[in-house]
Design an enzyme around this catalytic site. Structure first.
Site, short mmCIF file in Angstrom:
data_model
loop_
_atom_site.label_atom_id
_atom_site.label_comp_id
_atom_site.label_asym_id
_atom_site.label_seq_id
_atom_site.Cartn_x
_atom_site.Cartn_y
_atom_site.Cartn_z
N ARG A 46 -3.71 -6.30 2.18
CA ARG A 46 -3.69 -5.36 3.62
C ARG A 46 -1.90 -5.70 4.22
O ARG A 46 -1.53 -4.47 4.72
CB ARG A 46 -4.45 -5.57 4.08
CG ARG A 46 -4.54 -5.26 5.42
CD ARG A 46 -5.25 -5.10 6.93
NE ARG A 46 -5.10 -5.21 7.81
CZ ARG A 46 -5.83 -4.78 9.51
NH1 ARG A 46 -6.88 -6.16 8.81
NH2 ARG A 46 -5.78 -4.34 10.11
N ARG A 83 0.58 -1.46 0.33
CA ARG A 83 0.04 0.22 0.32
C ARG A 83 0.72 1.85 -0.34
O ARG A 83 0.95 2.18 -0.56
CB ARG A 83 -1.17 0.24 1.25
CG ARG A 83 -1.99 -0.96 1.50
CD ARG A 83 -2.88 -1.01 2.23
NE ARG A 83 -2.38 -1.57 3.70
CZ ARG A 83 -2.14 -1.08 4.98
NH1 ARG A 83 -3.18 -0.56 5.17
NH2 ARG A 83 -1.80 -1.56 6.12
N GLU A 140 -19.39 4.71 -2.17
CA GLU A 140 -18.79 4.09 -3.41
C GLU A 140 -18.94 4.32 -4.87
O GLU A 140 -18.11 4.40 -5.90
CB GLU A 140 -18.07 2.39 -2.65
CG GLU A 140 -17.14 2.65 -1.97
CD GLU A 140 -17.94 2.51 -0.27
OE1 GLU A 140 -16.83 2.21 0.40
OE2 GLU A 140 -19.13 2.76 -1.01
N SER A 156 -5.89 3.83 4.86
CA SER A 156 -5.37 2.70 4.90
C SER A 156 -5.63 2.09 3.49
O SER A 156 -4.10 1.56 2.94
CB SER A 156 -6.79 1.92 5.06
OG SER A 156 -7.19 1.85 6.39
N HIS A 190 -6.48 -4.37 0.77
CA HIS A 190 -7.44 -5.64 1.59
C HIS A 190 -8.18 -6.72 1.06
O HIS A 190 -8.97 -6.59 1.06
CB HIS A 190 -8.63 -4.61 2.77
CG HIS A 190 -7.54 -3.48 3.59
ND1 HIS A 190 -6.85 -2.40 2.52
CD2 HIS A 190 -7.64 -3.51 4.92
CE1 HIS A 190 -6.64 -1.74 4.31
NE2 HIS A 190 -6.66 -2.23 5.23
N ASP A 224 -11.91 -7.87 10.62
CA ASP A 224 -12.83 -7.27 10.09
C ASP A 224 -13.92 -8.63 9.57
O ASP A 224 -15.11 -8.40 9.36
CB ASP A 224 -12.61 -6.71 9.43
CG ASP A 224 -11.53 -5.42 9.48
OD1 ASP A 224 -11.87 -5.03 11.13
OD2 ASP A 224 -11.22 -4.74 8.67
N PHE A 245 -15.62 -3.84 -1.08
CA PHE A 245 -16.29 -2.12 -1.44
C PHE A 245 -16.34 -1.51 -2.98
O PHE A 245 -17.10 -1.43 -3.44
CB PHE A 245 -15.72 -1.21 -0.67
CG PHE A 245 -16.27 -1.78 0.88
CD1 PHE A 245 -16.96 -2.74 2.06
CD2 PHE A 245 -15.42 -0.75 2.03
CE1 PHE A 245 -17.58 -2.65 2.63
CE2 PHE A 245 -15.29 -1.48 3.06
CZ PHE A 245 -16.60 -2.40 3.29
#
Length: 318
Positions: A169, A12, A60, A39, A111, A119, A85
């Protein structure tokens, strides 16, 4: 090509840093995020070029349509949020507003896979590659480490059309030497030569497969390892067929459902061109669950030791 001394780095961060580099030389690059910029690390671009960053909030679908509009005006939108998402929630908008008109939108989702961790199932995208592979004109890329991510982001900024890039992630071991490795979308990367079995993988499971191949070698099993970051278009087909013709057995490994992802792409190619036995290793037809990242990789048999055991047992049964 392979890095001699590995270090653990965030893919990331590689994404965020590369966006900043690209933004300096290309004023048409804009970045959109869905209230997750810390994130996804698009916050780096926000800090450098606030006038070209758009926080669309937890909306989104609107973010995808906004990106489509910006692309129509000649901008190059990079759109980011969590993989779940970015894909499942926005499938209609991606299909009809981005891919149907073939707009130049880059969806870079973080992620991906089960390693979202605690999560749990609602945030673990295990079907995202399958979704994106099925949409006409969408390209799909799953890079494996920090250095490859940087090259992939630069590459997608230079080509025209919709692209889905999936990032993990987790912080990953660096595999490729930044001074020697050159990302080539049209070929598989042969990591190890082998004669007994071909293992095809990408993303964060590449390191696990490399380690498993070394363990298999100690058991007298010679594994050829192919890294195929580009899942669609599957340009690596010729390399997979060539390897399969040598070993006669193919195993795919991915942090994704065994349905519709890399394993399916490999099966489609081989069934049409060189039918051989294929074992797909990934998450089965189920939802994920909450847990520490490494524990989930262990549970779904995606760690190096579990892969070694699974492959050894499979070969012994043949």
């Amino acid at each position: 090509m392979l890095k001699k001394e590995t270090e653990i780095k965030s893919p990331r961060n590689a994404y965020g840093e590369t966006l900043v580099e690209l933004g300096k030389s290309n004023k048409n690059i804009v970045v959109l995020d869905a209230d997750l910029s810390c994130s996804t690390q698009t916050c780096k671009f926000h800090k450098a070029y606030p006038e070209r960053f758009f926080n669309c909030g937890i909306a989104e679908q609107d973010m995808m349509c906004t990106a489509a509009g910006l692309a129509c005006e000649g901008k190059i939108p990079f759109v980011s949020t969590f993989a779940m998402f970015a894909t499942a929630r926005c499938l209609d908008q991606i299909r009809n507003s981005i891919c149907y008109p073939k707009l130049n939108v880059k969806i870079v989702a973080t992620h991906g896979g089960i390693t979202v961790g605690e999560d749990g199932a609602s945030h673990q995208a295990l079907e995202d590659i399958s979704y994106m592979r099925s949409i006409p004109d969408m390209s799909v890329i799953v890079p494996a480490d920090y250095n490859e991510v940087k090259q992939v982001i630069k590459y997608v900024s230079e080509i025209y059309g919709p692209v889905y890039v999936r990032l993990a992630r987790t912080n990953l071991r660096t595999i490729f030497d930044e001074n020697e490795y050159v990302f080539n979308p049209e070929r598989a990367v042969k990591i190890f030569e082998g004669s007994d079995v071909t293992i095809v993988t990408n993303g964060e499971t590449l390191w696990e497969v490399m380690s498993a191949a070394k363990m298999l070698k100690e058991k007298g099993i010679s594994a050829e390892v192919l890294h195929t970051p580009v899942v669609k278009p599957f340009f690596a087909a010729a390399d997979v067929i060539e390897s399969a013709s040598k070993t006669g057995l193919v195993i795919t490994v991915e942090n994704h459902s065994v349905i519709g992802g890399l394993g399916s792409a490999v099966c489609e190619v081989l069934s049409a061109n060189y039918p051989v036995r294929v074992l797909r290793i990934g998450t089965p037809d189920c939802f994920g669950q909450s847990g520490e990242q490494r524990a989930l990789m262990e549970f779904f048999s995606l760690t190096d030791k579990r892969l070694c055991d699974t492959i050894s047992r499979y070969l012994n049964k043949l």
